[in-house]
Design an enzyme around this catalytic site. Structure first.
Site, PDB file in Angstrom:
ATOM      1  N   VAL A  82      15.748  -0.170 -47.186  1.00 16.91           N
ATOM      2  CA  VAL A  82      16.791  -1.204 -47.171  1.00 16.91           C
ATOM      3  C   VAL A  82      18.027  -0.662 -46.461  1.00 16.91           C
ATOM      4  O   VAL A  82      18.613  -1.351 -45.608  1.00 16.91           O
ATOM      5  CB  VAL A  82      17.122  -1.682 -48.602  1.00 16.91           C
ATOM      6  CG1 VAL A  82      18.378  -2.550 -48.613  1.00 16.91           C
ATOM      7  CG2 VAL A  82      15.942  -2.447 -49.200  1.00 16.91           C
ATOM      8  N   VAL A  85      17.475  -0.537 -42.674  1.00 12.32           N
ATOM      9  CA  VAL A  85      17.522  -1.863 -42.051  1.00 12.32           C
ATOM     10  C   VAL A  85      18.934  -2.449 -42.115  1.00 12.32           C
ATOM     11  O   VAL A  85      19.413  -3.035 -41.139  1.00 12.32           O
ATOM     12  CB  VAL A  85      16.492  -2.804 -42.716  1.00 12.32           C
ATOM     13  CG1 VAL A  85      16.683  -4.244 -42.271  1.00 12.32           C
ATOM     14  CG2 VAL A  85      15.074  -2.328 -42.409  1.00 12.32           C
ATOM     15  N   GLU A  86      19.592  -2.304 -43.252  1.00 13.74           N
ATOM     16  CA  GLU A  86      20.911  -2.926 -43.444  1.00 13.74           C
ATOM     17  C   GLU A  86      22.012  -2.270 -42.621  1.00 13.74           C
ATOM     18  O   GLU A  86      22.811  -2.965 -42.001  1.00 13.74           O
ATOM     19  CB  GLU A  86      21.303  -2.905 -44.926  1.00 13.74           C
ATOM     20  CG  GLU A  86      20.542  -3.880 -45.781  1.00 13.74           C
ATOM     21  CD  GLU A  86      20.941  -5.330 -45.557  1.00 13.74           C
ATOM     22  OE1 GLU A  86      22.012  -5.594 -44.979  1.00 13.74           O
ATOM     23  OE2 GLU A  86      20.166  -6.206 -45.966  1.00 13.74           O
ATOM     24  N   SER A  87      22.084  -0.939 -42.640  1.00 15.24           N
ATOM     25  CA  SER A  87      23.228  -0.273 -42.022  1.00 15.24           C
ATOM     26  C   SER A  87      22.865   0.878 -41.093  1.00 15.24           C
ATOM     27  O   SER A  87      23.757   1.485 -40.510  1.00 15.24           O
ATOM     28  CB  SER A  87      24.148   0.278 -43.116  1.00 15.24           C
ATOM     29  OG  SER A  87      23.500   1.348 -43.798  1.00 15.24           O
ATOM     30  N   TYR A 161      13.057 -10.599 -42.789  1.00 16.12           N
ATOM     31  CA  TYR A 161      13.782  -9.463 -43.369  1.00 16.12           C
ATOM     32  C   TYR A 161      12.863  -8.566 -44.208  1.00 16.12           C
ATOM     33  O   TYR A 161      12.844  -7.341 -43.993  1.00 16.12           O
ATOM     34  CB  TYR A 161      14.993  -9.939 -44.174  1.00 16.12           C
ATOM     35  CG  TYR A 161      15.737  -8.789 -44.817  1.00 16.12           C
ATOM     36  CD1 TYR A 161      16.608  -8.006 -44.065  1.00 16.12           C
ATOM     37  CD2 TYR A 161      15.541  -8.454 -46.148  1.00 16.12           C
ATOM     38  CE1 TYR A 161      17.269  -6.928 -44.632  1.00 16.12           C
ATOM     39  CE2 TYR A 161      16.197  -7.386 -46.720  1.00 16.12           C
ATOM     40  CZ  TYR A 161      17.061  -6.623 -45.961  1.00 16.12           C
ATOM     41  OH  TYR A 161      17.703  -5.551 -46.521  1.00 16.12           O
TER      42      TYR A 161
END
Length: 176
Positions: A82, A85-87, A161
């Site tokens: 996560v 992918v997120e940051s 996502y």
């Protein structure tokens, strides 16, 4: 045959070895020191590709991810996926929607929890919020990781996502 990434076989330099020793010593979420050493060493090797992040910060991220994920009964490797992918492991990332930090937590959570002074760029704070939110969504979705991840991202009903997170998990973080 699938392309499998293995942890580096290169021996750690003296600085990384000292940092790993410190992280292992402070790793309360592991059942024993051996488990801590194996997991932290393996994941530190996988996280080396983000070499713009100082080694001590990478190890702090790993230690906190393991603690907070374990506290919420989440797989730590999923949380690392996560974050990727997120940051892309940028603790100061800010999305166009205003989400902040490693796990891209929305600032409205601070007000919702009555903690407006919490710093979402702080590693522990951000990962704690992110893991807690992800666990809440996983419970709401009755253990369905795909739906929980879509809810975490605000894309309920869509699969792009969760597929990105699962792809990162399988390519980079899943224990081989």
């Amino acid at each position: 045959m699938a392309n499998v990434q293995a942890a580096t076989q290169e021996r750690p330099d003296a600085e990384l070895r000292d940092l790993l020793r410190q992280a292992i010593h402070r790793a309360e979420s592991f059942s024993d020191r051996f488990e801590a050493e194996v997991w932290l060493t393996d994941m530190a090797g996988r996280l080396e590709r983000w070499d713009h992040i100082p080694a001590d910060e990478r190890l702090e991220i790993l230690r906190v991810v393991h603690q907070e994920a374990s506290h919420q009964s989440l797989p730590p490797e999923l949380v690392l996926s996560v974050i990727q992918v997120e940051s892309n492991f940028d603790r100061f990332a800010i999305s166009t929607a205003g989400a902040r930090g490693l796990m891209q937590v929305m600032p409205f959570w601070l007000e919702e929890l009555g903690r407006p002074d919490d710093d979402l760029f702080d590693i522990r704070t951000n990962i704690r919020y992110g893991c807690t939110i992800l666990k809440l969504y996983l419970d709401r979705e009755r253990g369905d990781f795909q739906r929980a991840l879509a809810r975490y991202n605000g894309s309920v009903g869509k699969v792009w996502y969760p597929q990105r997170v699962f792809s990162a998990l399988n390519r980079h973080w899943y224990r081989q």
